[in-house]
Design a protein around this motif. Structure first.
Motif, PDB file in Angstrom:
ATOM      1  N   PHE A 147      50.842  47.203  29.358  1.00  0.00           N
ATOM      2  CA  PHE A 147      50.622  46.145  28.376  1.00  0.00           C
ATOM      3  C   PHE A 147      49.324  46.431  27.622  1.00  0.00           C
ATOM      4  O   PHE A 147      48.351  46.893  28.204  1.00  0.00           O
ATOM      5  N   TYR A 164      46.438  44.463  25.173  1.00  0.00           N
ATOM      6  CA  TYR A 164      45.917  43.193  24.694  1.00  0.00           C
ATOM      7  C   TYR A 164      44.688  43.443  23.824  1.00  0.00           C
ATOM      8  O   TYR A 164      43.955  44.406  24.020  1.00  0.00           O
ATOM      9  N   GLN A 176      41.144  41.533  22.600  1.00  0.00           N
ATOM     10  CA  GLN A 176      40.250  40.405  22.817  1.00  0.00           C
ATOM     11  C   GLN A 176      39.143  40.450  21.772  1.00  0.00           C
ATOM     12  O   GLN A 176      38.377  41.412  21.709  1.00  0.00           O
ATOM     13  N   LEU A 200      35.732  38.766  20.290  1.00  0.00           N
ATOM     14  CA  LEU A 200      34.586  37.890  20.563  1.00  0.00           C
ATOM     15  C   LEU A 200      34.689  37.183  21.914  1.00  0.00           C
ATOM     16  O   LEU A 200      34.395  35.996  22.020  1.00  0.00           O
ATOM     17  N   LYS A 201      35.134  37.882  22.942  1.00  0.00           N
ATOM     18  CA  LYS A 201      35.217  37.352  24.316  1.00  0.00           C
ATOM     19  C   LYS A 201      36.108  36.118  24.397  1.00  0.00           C
ATOM     20  O   LYS A 201      35.991  35.310  25.320  1.00  0.00           O
ATOM     21  N   ASN A 202      36.996  35.978  23.432  1.00  0.00           N
ATOM     22  CA  ASN A 202      37.899  34.833  23.468  1.00  0.00           C
ATOM     23  C   ASN A 202      39.254  35.235  24.021  1.00  0.00           C
ATOM     24  O   ASN A 202      39.360  36.146  24.818  1.00  0.00           O
ATOM     25  N   GLU A 203      40.273  34.549  23.580  1.00  0.00           N
ATOM     26  CA  GLU A 203      41.562  34.734  24.211  1.00  0.00           C
ATOM     27  C   GLU A 203      42.111  36.138  24.013  1.00  0.00           C
ATOM     28  O   GLU A 203      41.774  36.836  23.064  1.00  0.00           O
ATOM     29  N   PHE A 204      42.968  36.500  24.926  1.00  0.00           N
ATOM     30  CA  PHE A 204      43.617  37.800  24.913  1.00  0.00           C
ATOM     31  C   PHE A 204      44.905  37.691  24.106  1.00  0.00           C
ATOM     32  O   PHE A 204      45.818  36.964  24.487  1.00  0.00           O
ATOM     33  N   LYS A 205      44.953  38.447  23.030  1.00  0.00           N
ATOM     34  CA  LYS A 205      46.166  38.453  22.221  1.00  0.00           C
ATOM     35  C   LYS A 205      47.079  39.577  22.686  1.00  0.00           C
ATOM     36  O   LYS A 205      46.688  40.748  22.700  1.00  0.00           O
ATOM     37  N   PHE A 206      48.290  39.216  23.069  1.00  0.00           N
ATOM     38  CA  PHE A 206      49.267  40.225  23.489  1.00  0.00           C
ATOM     39  C   PHE A 206      49.687  41.066  22.290  1.00  0.00           C
ATOM     40  O   PHE A 206      49.971  40.538  21.215  1.00  0.00           O
ATOM     41  N   PHE A 236      42.338  45.946  25.658  1.00  0.00           N
ATOM     42  CA  PHE A 236      42.563  46.112  27.088  1.00  0.00           C
ATOM     43  C   PHE A 236      43.982  46.599  27.343  1.00  0.00           C
ATOM     44  O   PHE A 236      44.939  46.144  26.719  1.00  0.00           O
ATOM     45  N   PHE A 291      44.060  45.385  35.158  1.00  0.00           N
ATOM     46  CA  PHE A 291      43.456  45.698  33.872  1.00  0.00           C
ATOM     47  C   PHE A 291      42.479  46.855  33.956  1.00  0.00           C
ATOM     48  O   PHE A 291      41.786  47.049  34.953  1.00  0.00           O
ATOM     49  N   GLY A 292      42.406  47.596  32.845  1.00  0.00           N
ATOM     50  CA  GLY A 292      41.343  48.566  32.678  1.00  0.00           C
ATOM     51  C   GLY A 292      40.087  47.855  32.192  1.00  0.00           C
ATOM     52  O   GLY A 292      40.078  46.638  31.998  1.00  0.00           O
ATOM     53  N   GLU A 293      39.019  48.641  31.988  1.00  0.00           N
ATOM     54  CA  GLU A 293      37.751  48.069  31.578  1.00  0.00           C
ATOM     55  C   GLU A 293      37.658  47.854  30.071  1.00  0.00           C
ATOM     56  O   GLU A 293      36.677  47.311  29.581  1.00  0.00           O
TER      57      GLU A 293
END
Lengths: 114, 112
Positions: free
Chosen positions: A33, A35, A37, A39-45, A91, A105-107
């Motif tokens: 997968f 994603y 991100q 500004l440290k906000n939500e993760f967009k798929f 990510f 998850f990766g870094e």
């Protein structure tokens, strides 16, 4: 490997340049997968794969974004003609099973578009 | 729009206190998961609760799920400074597909 490996850690591109990110999933995990991100906000798929097959690409801005998972190669996410709003951390995650399973998850890869 | 929405957006507590975070979602789900993100790092899976479960425990974590209200809560008991992080809920849909949807997260600050 035992963990999801993402490269590069940081990438800086001028607006209009191409950016390519890589992800090696955990060995034995069939699902990958991507994603975004901001500004440290939500993760967009963005997109998901089972092995080399795309299963869900509903989050991909198709005009400039593309992704692949080829056998015996890291998966890749490529952005053609980057824009300022593409600046984000990307990510990659892998999973043994379908959407019912835990994601590893990766870094992340931080893309900065100037 | 993203499925999960957490509240509060930010929470500041003293070490030793309990922290409660809530998550609401919109569509039917197969399971709901909670993840933690330390600053600048990737997400780490904490706990998964299936749609037919109501409560689950793991160490100092307690998760509840109310499918009738489409909501979940994460309780961290006896918090520690090391619990300072962002916490995200994520839902995997029962309608199939291969994506897990994340909310915007709750930023937790635990003061020593």
């Amino acid at each position: 490997g035992e963990e999801v490996a993402q490269t590069p850690k940081h990438l800086v591109r001028g607006e209009g340049q191409k950016a390519k990110l890589y992800c090696a999933p955990i060995k034995g995990h069939s699902y990958v997968f991507w994603y975004q991100q901001v500004l440290k906000n939500e993760f967009k798929f963005l997109i998901s794969f089972q092995n080399e097959n795309v299963f869900d690409e509903t989050g991909m801005p198709k005009e400039r974004f593309s992704a692949k998972c080829l056998p015996n190669s890291p998966c890749s996410l490529e952005i053609q003609a980057t824009k300022l709003e593409d600046s984000a951390v990307y990510f990659c995650a892998s999973s043994q099973r379908t959407n019912a399973g835990e994601l590893f998850f990766g870094e992340g890869s931080r893309l900065t578009v100037l | 729009s993203q499925q999960g929405e957490e509240d509060p957006q930010a929470l500041s507590i003293q070490e030793g206190e309990n922290a409660t975070m809530n998550c609401s979602y919109k569509t039917s789900i197969n399971n709901l998961q909670w993840y933690r993100q330390n600053s600048g790092r990737g997400l780490v899976h904490l706990i998964l609760i299936r749609s037919n479960e109501r409560e689950k425990h793991s160490g100092r974590l307690r998760v509840t799920l109310d499918t009738s209200k489409k909501s979940s809560s994460l309780l961290i008991t006896a918090s520690r400074a090391a619990d300072t992080a962002s916490y995200f809920c994520a839902t995997a849909g029962s309608s199939g597909g291969f994506k897990t949807i994340f909310g915007a997260g709750t930023r937790l600050f635990v003061k020593a």
